[in-house]
Design a protein around this motif. Structure first.
Motif, PDB file in Angstrom:
ATOM      1  N   GLU A  38       0.831  -1.200   0.000  1.00 54.93           N
ATOM      2  CA  GLU A  38       0.000   0.000   0.000  1.00 54.93           C
ATOM      3  C   GLU A  38       0.867   1.252   0.000  1.00 54.93           C
ATOM      4  OE1 GLU A  38      -3.487  -1.991   2.846  1.00 54.93           O
ATOM      5  OE2 GLU A  38      -2.070  -0.537   3.657  1.00 54.93           O
ATOM      6  N   TRP A  39       0.294   2.307  -0.524  1.00 57.57           N
ATOM      7  CA  TRP A  39       0.852   3.644  -0.372  1.00 57.57           C
ATOM      8  C   TRP A  39      -0.164   4.461   0.439  1.00 57.57           C
ATOM      9  CZ3 TRP A  39       5.671   5.192  -1.523  1.00 57.57           C
ATOM     10  CH2 TRP A  39       6.411   4.423  -2.416  1.00 57.57           C
ATOM     11  N   HIS A  40       0.347   5.102   1.476  1.00 62.08           N
ATOM     12  CA  HIS A  40      -0.439   6.011   2.298  1.00 62.08           C
ATOM     13  C   HIS A  40       0.214   7.386   2.214  1.00 62.08           C
ATOM     14  CE1 HIS A  40      -2.617   2.842   4.795  1.00 62.08           C
ATOM     15  NE2 HIS A  40      -1.746   2.135   4.094  1.00 62.08           N
ATOM     16  N   ARG A  41      -0.543   8.399   2.549  1.00 60.10           N
ATOM     17  CA  ARG A  41       0.042   9.737   2.601  1.00 60.10           C
ATOM     18  C   ARG A  41      -0.517  10.493   3.802  1.00 60.10           C
ATOM     19  NH1 ARG A  41      -2.770  12.496  -2.778  1.00 60.10           N
ATOM     20  NH2 ARG A  41      -4.896  12.692  -1.928  1.00 60.10           N
ATOM     21  N   GLN A  42       0.297  11.434   4.252  1.00 61.93           N
ATOM     22  CA  GLN A  42      -0.104  12.258   5.379  1.00 61.93           C
ATOM     23  C   GLN A  42       0.365  13.680   5.155  1.00 61.93           C
ATOM     24  OE1 GLN A  42       1.083  10.849   9.273  1.00 61.93           O
ATOM     25  NE2 GLN A  42      -0.566  12.001  10.242  1.00 61.93           N
ATOM     26  N   ALA A  43      -0.594  14.587   5.080  1.00 58.58           N
ATOM     27  CA  ALA A  43      -0.292  16.011   4.965  1.00 58.58           C
ATOM     28  C   ALA A  43      -0.317  16.624   6.356  1.00 58.58           C
ATOM     29  CB  ALA A  43      -1.326  16.682   4.069  1.00 58.58           C
ATOM     30  N   PRO A  44       0.381  17.735   6.551  1.00 60.91           N
ATOM     31  CA  PRO A  44       0.406  18.372   7.872  1.00 60.91           C
ATOM     32  C   PRO A  44      -1.007  18.662   8.370  1.00 60.91           C
ATOM     33  CG  PRO A  44       2.048  19.343   6.446  1.00 60.91           C
ATOM     34  CD  PRO A  44       1.235  18.426   5.580  1.00 60.91           C
ATOM     35  N   GLY A  45      -1.267  18.260   9.602  1.00 56.49           N
ATOM     36  CA  GLY A  45      -2.564  18.509  10.203  1.00 56.49           C
ATOM     37  C   GLY A  45      -3.644  17.521   9.815  1.00 56.49           C
ATOM     38  N   ASN A  46      -3.309  16.586   8.934  1.00 51.21           N
ATOM     39  CA  ASN A  46      -4.297  15.606   8.470  1.00 51.21           C
ATOM     40  C   ASN A  46      -3.944  14.215   8.968  1.00 51.21           C
ATOM     41  OD1 ASN A  46      -5.397  17.730   7.088  1.00 51.21           O
ATOM     42  ND2 ASN A  46      -4.958  16.925   5.060  1.00 51.21           N
ATOM     43  N   GLN A  47      -4.949  13.356   8.956  1.00 50.97           N
ATOM     44  CA  GLN A  47      -4.695  11.965   9.282  1.00 50.97           C
ATOM     45  C   GLN A  47      -4.056  11.268   8.081  1.00 50.97           C
ATOM     46  OE1 GLN A  47      -8.526  10.359  10.509  1.00 50.97           O
ATOM     47  NE2 GLN A  47      -8.025  10.714  12.662  1.00 50.97           N
ATOM     48  N   ARG A  48      -3.347  10.200   8.368  1.00 52.28           N
ATOM     49  CA  ARG A  48      -2.776   9.402   7.290  1.00 52.28           C
ATOM     50  C   ARG A  48      -3.919   8.741   6.529  1.00 52.28           C
ATOM     51  NH1 ARG A  48       2.409   5.665   8.490  1.00 52.28           N
ATOM     52  NH2 ARG A  48       3.094   7.728   9.201  1.00 52.28           N
ATOM     53  N   GLU A  49      -3.832   8.758   5.211  1.00 53.07           N
ATOM     54  CA  GLU A  49      -4.878   8.161   4.396  1.00 53.07           C
ATOM     55  C   GLU A  49      -4.298   7.171   3.409  1.00 53.07           C
ATOM     56  OE1 GLU A  49      -6.960  10.594   1.576  1.00 53.07           O
ATOM     57  OE2 GLU A  49      -5.205  11.859   1.164  1.00 53.07           O
ATOM     58  N   LEU A  50      -5.082   6.142   3.122  1.00 50.57           N
ATOM     59  CA  LEU A  50      -4.689   5.139   2.145  1.00 50.57           C
ATOM     60  C   LEU A  50      -4.909   5.705   0.745  1.00 50.57           C
ATOM     61  CD1 LEU A  50      -3.870   2.223   1.362  1.00 50.57           C
ATOM     62  CD2 LEU A  50      -6.285   1.611   1.589  1.00 50.57           C
ATOM     63  N   VAL A  51      -3.866   5.651  -0.060  1.00 50.69           N
ATOM     64  CA  VAL A  51      -3.927   6.185  -1.413  1.00 50.69           C
ATOM     65  C   VAL A  51      -4.157   5.076  -2.440  1.00 50.69           C
ATOM     66  CG1 VAL A  51      -2.603   7.373  -3.203  1.00 50.69           C
ATOM     67  CG2 VAL A  51      -2.446   8.126  -0.825  1.00 50.69           C
ATOM     68  N   ALA A  52      -3.394   4.002  -2.306  1.00 50.89           N
ATOM     69  CA  ALA A  52      -3.488   2.919  -3.293  1.00 50.89           C
ATOM     70  C   ALA A  52      -3.032   1.619  -2.640  1.00 50.89           C
ATOM     71  CB  ALA A  52      -2.622   3.216  -4.508  1.00 50.89           C
ATOM     72  N   ARG A  53      -3.582   0.533  -3.155  1.00 51.99           N
ATOM     73  CA  ARG A  53      -3.282  -0.792  -2.606  1.00 51.99           C
ATOM     74  C   ARG A  53      -3.216  -1.787  -3.742  1.00 51.99           C
ATOM     75  NH1 ARG A  53      -4.481  -4.027   2.152  1.00 51.99           N
ATOM     76  NH2 ARG A  53      -5.255  -6.085   1.594  1.00 51.99           N
ATOM     77  N   ILE A  54      -2.253  -2.705  -3.662  1.00 50.60           N
ATOM     78  CA  ILE A  54      -2.179  -3.801  -4.621  1.00 50.60           C
ATOM     79  C   ILE A  54      -2.007  -5.091  -3.839  1.00 50.60           C
ATOM     80  CG2 ILE A  54       0.314  -3.439  -4.999  1.00 50.60           C
ATOM     81  CD1 ILE A  54      -0.191  -4.376  -7.929  1.00 50.60           C
ATOM     82  N   THR A  55      -2.865  -6.047  -4.106  1.00 54.38           N
ATOM     83  CA  THR A  55      -2.831  -7.295  -3.351  1.00 54.38           C
ATOM     84  C   THR A  55      -1.766  -8.236  -3.906  1.00 54.38           C
ATOM     85  OG1 THR A  55      -4.418  -8.432  -4.772  1.00 54.38           O
ATOM     86  CG2 THR A  55      -5.320  -7.068  -2.991  1.00 54.38           C
ATOM     87  N   SER A  56      -1.598  -9.348  -3.225  1.00 55.66           N
ATOM     88  CA  SER A  56      -0.646 -10.342  -3.696  1.00 55.66           C
ATOM     89  C   SER A  56      -1.057 -10.878  -5.066  1.00 55.66           C
ATOM     90  CB  SER A  56      -0.536 -11.483  -2.689  1.00 55.66           C
ATOM     91  OG  SER A  56      -1.799 -12.085  -2.484  1.00 55.66           O
ATOM     92  N   GLY A  57      -2.338 -10.863  -5.347  1.00 54.22           N
ATOM     93  CA  GLY A  57      -2.832 -11.337  -6.628  1.00 54.22           C
ATOM     94  C   GLY A  57      -2.860 -10.281  -7.713  1.00 54.22           C
ATOM     95  N   GLY A  58      -2.489  -9.049  -7.356  1.00 56.21           N
ATOM     96  CA  GLY A  58      -2.418  -7.980  -8.348  1.00 56.21           C
ATOM     97  C   GLY A  58      -3.660  -7.107  -8.449  1.00 56.21           C
ATOM     98  N   ASP A  59      -4.643  -7.341  -7.590  1.00 62.56           N
ATOM     99  CA  ASP A  59      -5.831  -6.478  -7.594  1.00 62.56           C
ATOM    100  C   ASP A  59      -5.471  -5.111  -7.032  1.00 62.56           C
ATOM    101  OD1 ASP A  59      -7.902  -9.266  -6.619  1.00 62.56           O
ATOM    102  OD2 ASP A  59      -7.491  -8.480  -8.618  1.00 62.56           O
ATOM    103  N   ARG A  60      -6.012  -4.077  -7.642  1.00 61.11           N
ATOM    104  CA  ARG A  60      -5.672  -2.702  -7.272  1.00 61.11           C
ATOM    105  C   ARG A  60      -6.895  -1.944  -6.771  1.00 61.11           C
ATOM    106  NH1 ARG A  60      -2.747  -4.155 -11.793  1.00 61.11           N
ATOM    107  NH2 ARG A  60      -0.537  -3.526 -11.862  1.00 61.11           N
ATOM    108  N   ASN A  61      -6.665  -1.107  -5.781  1.00 60.68           N
ATOM    109  CA  ASN A  61      -7.698  -0.203  -5.290  1.00 60.68           C
ATOM    110  C   ASN A  61      -7.078   1.165  -5.067  1.00 60.68           C
ATOM    111  OD1 ASN A  61      -8.472  -3.079  -3.824  1.00 60.68           O
ATOM    112  ND2 ASN A  61     -10.222  -1.997  -4.643  1.00 60.68           N
ATOM    113  N   TYR A  62      -7.908   2.201  -5.289  1.00 59.98           N
ATOM    114  CA  TYR A  62      -7.424   3.569  -5.166  1.00 59.98           C
ATOM    115  C   TYR A  62      -8.410   4.421  -4.380  1.00 59.98           C
ATOM    116  CZ  TYR A  62      -4.398   2.182  -9.035  1.00 59.98           C
ATOM    117  OH  TYR A  62      -3.480   1.534  -9.823  1.00 59.98           O
ATOM    118  N   ALA A  63      -7.863   5.427  -3.705  1.00 63.22           N
ATOM    119  CA  ALA A  63      -8.717   6.445  -3.117  1.00 63.22           C
ATOM    120  C   ALA A  63      -9.400   7.208  -4.244  1.00 63.22           C
ATOM    121  CB  ALA A  63      -7.885   7.396  -2.260  1.00 63.22           C
TER     122      ALA A  63
END
Length: 121
Positions: A38-63
């Motif tokens: 997964e890739w997460h990001r955190q901007a100043p003053g914000n909570q960390r958020e999930l940006v993108a995910r790729i499973t072991s099988g190659g399935d992808r999900n995005y914010a």
């Protein structure tokens, strides 16, 4: 000891592109392949958020905020995961972290230290 190290961050103008990389060490590639990455990001003053995910099988999900602009990919033989970021916006400015999400039955998940992405308007 598994370590994740991100690279590829930097300063870019609105509309520009960056490619982030995350290298995993201390783990054999066959075991690495079992982790969802997964890739997460955190901007100043914000909570960390999930940006993108790729499973072991190659399935992808995005914010929703990055769909159509960001692409996550992985190379299990190299223990690498990537995030191609296009059409960058100032609101994409954040520290981007790589995360190895542990499969069921595994002991630990892992985080990288992050790489700064700054998009100027």
């Amino acid at each position: 000891q598994v370590q994740l190290v991100e690279s590829g961050g930097g300063l870019v103008h609105t509309g520009g592109s960056l490619r982030l990389s995350c290298a995993a060490s201390g783990i054999i590639f066959s075991r690495y392949a079992m982790y969802a990455m997964e890739w997460h990001r955190q901007a100043p003053g914000n909570q960390r958020e999930l940006v993108a995910r790729i499973t072991s099988g190659g399935d992808r999900n995005y914010a929703d905020s990055v769909k159509g602009r960001f692409t996550i990919s992985r190379d299990n033989l190299k223990n690498m995961v990537y995030l191609q970021m296009n059409s960058l916006k100032p609101e994409d400015t954040a520290v981007y972290h790589c995360h190895a999400a542990k499969p069921a039955g595994f002991a630990s998940d892992y985080w990288g230290q992050g790489t700064q992405v700054t998009v100027s308007s």
